[in-house]
Design an enzyme around this catalytic site. Structure first.
Site, PDB file in Angstrom:
ATOM      1  N   GLY A  62       3.590   3.280  -4.579  1.00  0.00           N
ATOM      2  CA  GLY A  62       3.811   3.574  -6.001  1.00  0.00           C
ATOM      3  C   GLY A  62       3.625   2.382  -6.916  1.00  0.00           C
ATOM      4  O   GLY A  62       3.965   2.435  -8.092  1.00  0.00           O
ATOM      5  N   LEU A  63       3.069   1.274  -6.394  1.00  0.00           N
ATOM      6  CA  LEU A  63       2.870   0.097  -7.252  1.00  0.00           C
ATOM      7  C   LEU A  63       1.396  -0.104  -7.629  1.00  0.00           C
ATOM      8  O   LEU A  63       1.022  -1.146  -8.161  1.00  0.00           O
ATOM      9  CB  LEU A  63       3.431  -1.170  -6.586  1.00  0.00           C
ATOM     10  CG  LEU A  63       4.939  -1.184  -6.306  1.00  0.00           C
ATOM     11  CD1 LEU A  63       5.392  -2.564  -5.837  1.00  0.00           C
ATOM     12  CD2 LEU A  63       5.760  -0.783  -7.526  1.00  0.00           C
ATOM     13  N   GLY A  64       0.575   0.896  -7.362  1.00  0.00           N
ATOM     14  CA  GLY A  64      -0.791   0.873  -7.882  1.00  0.00           C
ATOM     15  C   GLY A  64      -1.782   0.082  -7.056  1.00  0.00           C
ATOM     16  O   GLY A  64      -2.827  -0.337  -7.584  1.00  0.00           O
ATOM     17  N   SER A  65      -1.502  -0.078  -5.768  1.00  0.00           N
ATOM     18  CA  SER A  65      -2.384  -0.894  -4.934  1.00  0.00           C
ATOM     19  C   SER A  65      -3.844  -0.396  -4.947  1.00  0.00           C
ATOM     20  O   SER A  65      -4.784  -1.180  -5.102  1.00  0.00           O
ATOM     21  CB  SER A  65      -1.796  -0.945  -3.528  1.00  0.00           C
ATOM     22  OG  SER A  65      -2.754  -0.784  -2.567  1.00  0.00           O
ATOM     23  N   ASP A  77      -2.383   4.948 -13.741  1.00  0.00           N
ATOM     24  CA  ASP A  77      -2.395   3.764 -12.867  1.00  0.00           C
ATOM     25  C   ASP A  77      -3.567   2.840 -13.208  1.00  0.00           C
ATOM     26  O   ASP A  77      -3.384   1.638 -13.440  1.00  0.00           O
ATOM     27  CB  ASP A  77      -2.557   4.183 -11.392  1.00  0.00           C
ATOM     28  CG  ASP A  77      -1.247   4.579 -10.759  1.00  0.00           C
ATOM     29  OD1 ASP A  77      -0.323   4.952 -11.505  1.00  0.00           O
ATOM     30  OD2 ASP A  77      -1.151   4.529  -9.519  1.00  0.00           O
ATOM     31  N   VAL A 116       0.847  -1.204   0.000  1.00  0.00           N
ATOM     32  CA  VAL A 116       0.000   0.000   0.000  1.00  0.00           C
ATOM     33  C   VAL A 116       0.880   1.251   0.000  1.00  0.00           C
ATOM     34  O   VAL A 116       1.957   1.260   0.595  1.00  0.00           O
ATOM     35  CB  VAL A 116      -0.883  -0.017   1.276  1.00  0.00           C
ATOM     36  CG1 VAL A 116      -1.714   1.242   1.390  1.00  0.00           C
ATOM     37  CG2 VAL A 116      -1.783  -1.239   1.264  1.00  0.00           C
ATOM     38  N   ALA A 120      -5.544   1.450  -7.169  1.00  0.00           N
ATOM     39  CA  ALA A 120      -6.233   1.247  -8.453  1.00  0.00           C
ATOM     40  C   ALA A 120      -6.542  -0.233  -8.655  1.00  0.00           C
ATOM     41  O   ALA A 120      -7.632  -0.597  -9.125  1.00  0.00           O
ATOM     42  CB  ALA A 120      -5.370   1.782  -9.597  1.00  0.00           C
TER      43      ALA A 120
HETATM   44  O1  PMV Z   1       0.456   6.161  -7.487  1.00  0.00           O
HETATM   45  P1  PMV Z   1       1.889   6.353  -7.856  1.00  0.00           P
HETATM   46  O2  PMV Z   1       2.797   6.582  -6.712  1.00  0.00           O
HETATM   47  O3  PMV Z   1       2.374   5.367  -8.859  1.00  0.00           O
HETATM   48  O4  PMV Z   1       1.965   7.795  -8.613  1.00  0.00           O
HETATM   49  C1  PMV Z   1       1.248   8.041  -9.742  1.00  0.00           C
HETATM   50  C2  PMV Z   1       2.058   8.809 -10.691  1.00  0.00           C
HETATM   51  C3  PMV Z   1       1.875  10.316 -10.692  1.00  0.00           C
HETATM   52  O5  PMV Z   1       2.299  10.738 -11.985  1.00  0.00           O
HETATM   53  C4  PMV Z   1       2.751  10.966  -9.634  1.00  0.00           C
HETATM   54  C5  PMV Z   1       0.421  10.734 -10.455  1.00  0.00           C
HETATM   55  C6  PMV Z   1      -0.512  10.398 -11.599  1.00  0.00           C
HETATM   56  O6  PMV Z   1      -1.731  10.467 -11.374  1.00  0.00           O
HETATM   57  O7  PMV Z   1      -0.073  10.124 -12.723  1.00  0.00           O
END
Ligand code: PMV
Length: 310
Positions: free
Chosen positions: A102-105, A149, A99, A107
């Site tokens: 940044g790996l899209g948990s 994402d 969580v 979504a």
């Molecule tokens: O959810 P993350 O940490 O992979 O970040 C998404 C990437 C961003 O470009 C920072 C935000 C977005 O909505 O594209």
């Protein structure tokens, strides 16, 4: 009544995070080594409930706050299908996607709820509808998500993404190997994206210039990947990381992991996702992946994943 289940992968952004929120292109790929799963069955004699042990939730649906992402995904499905009420169900969500990393948990969880619940209701949603639902849930929590994402996770394909346009499939000419390493620092995307927007509002010129340079890197990377020259994206990753540092979304731990990966022989490395924590990625020769992963663990990564992009 049978149980219905659905799964969805995690994701990494290869190039273009943050700039993608401001209309520049970005590249993202699914990570199938981590998955979110939903399983749903009818609860004819009771009321609806949601269990998500990874985030310590086990609650009747009507006791979850209405703005909770799980409750929102359920009500988005109900709205999409135009149903006044839902038959009682038991929904269980499990996920190996960390969580707030940044790996899209987030979504991925919305995607699996949309798929499993709509199948349970006998009205399976199209991929387009699932994607739109996951985007709407992201919007209420992240403010201004680009949509990358939910797109890469719904379609589970490498994507070339420009906000507001239909995504294009990214077609690697040759497969390549990425090591993903987690700083262990949890960061909420909405916070970093919101902070970025405040700074952009104050000095749009500076940030637009940095976004343009990141966009140019994404374009060059797409050509190299599709032309079967993946090793040449290594230098672009390092440049993209430097620009993200200039955007002030990296942090000491991410910078240190990038340096450790390069010292261990990675061809390129950068932070990935919103930044200030979460994960970084390193491009490696396949046979060097375990060495780079070990170096990243020794440098403090709490978890590493080796994934092949194809
Ligand atoms: O959810 P993350 O940490 O992979 O970040 C998404 C990437 C961003 O470009 C920072 C935000 C977005 O909505 O594209």
């Amino acid at each position: 009544m049978p149980a219905f289940s659905a799964s969805a992968p995690g994701k990494i952004i290869l190039f273009g995070e943050h700039a993608v929120v401001y209309g520049r292109p970005a590249l993202a790929v699914p990570v199938t080594q981590v998955q979110a799963k939903a399983i749903i069955l009818a609860n004819p004699s009771g009321s609806s409930s949601i269990e998500a042990p990874d985030i310590a939730i086990n609650s009747p649906l009507d006791q979850l706050p209405t703005d909770h992402p799980l409750a929102q995904a359920v009500s988005a499905v109900q709205t999409e299908l135009g149903l006044k009420r839902l038959p009682a169900f038991r929904l269980k969500i499990t996920s190996t996607i960390p969580v707030a990393s940044g790996l899209g948990s987030g979504a991925a969880v919305s995607v699996v709820i949309a798929r499993a619940l709509s199948a349970f209701l006998g009205r399976p949603l199209t991929e387009e509808q699932v994607n739109a639902i996951a985007y709407r849930v992201e919007q209420t929590h992240h403010g201004t998500p680009s949509g990358i994402d939910n797109t890469v996770i719904t379609y589970a394909q490498p994507v070339w993404y420009v906000r507001g346009s239909p995504f294009e499939r990214l077609n690697p000419g040759l497969p390549f190997t990425i090591v993903i390493a987690d700083t262990g620092i949890k960061v909420f995307t909405g916070m970093v994206v919101g902070d970025m927007r405040r700074r952009w509002t104050e000095a749009p010129g500076t940030y637009e210039d940095l976004f343009d340079r990141i966009g140019a890197i994404s374009r060059e990377a797409r050509q190299l990947i599709e032309n079967g020259r993946p090793e040449e994206i290594g230098a672009l990753m390092v440049n993209n990381h430097e620009l993200l540092r200039q955007l002030d979304v990296s942090c000491h731990e991410l910078d240190m992991l990038v340096t450790s990966a390069l010292n261990a022989g990675a061809i390129g490395a950068k932070m990935c996702g919103a930044g200030r924590g979460g994960n970084m990625i390193a491009l490696v020769h396949e046979d060097n992946a375990p060495t780079v992963a070990a170096a990243l663990s020794a440098a403090g990564a709490v978890r590493t994943i080796i994934t092949r992009v194809k």
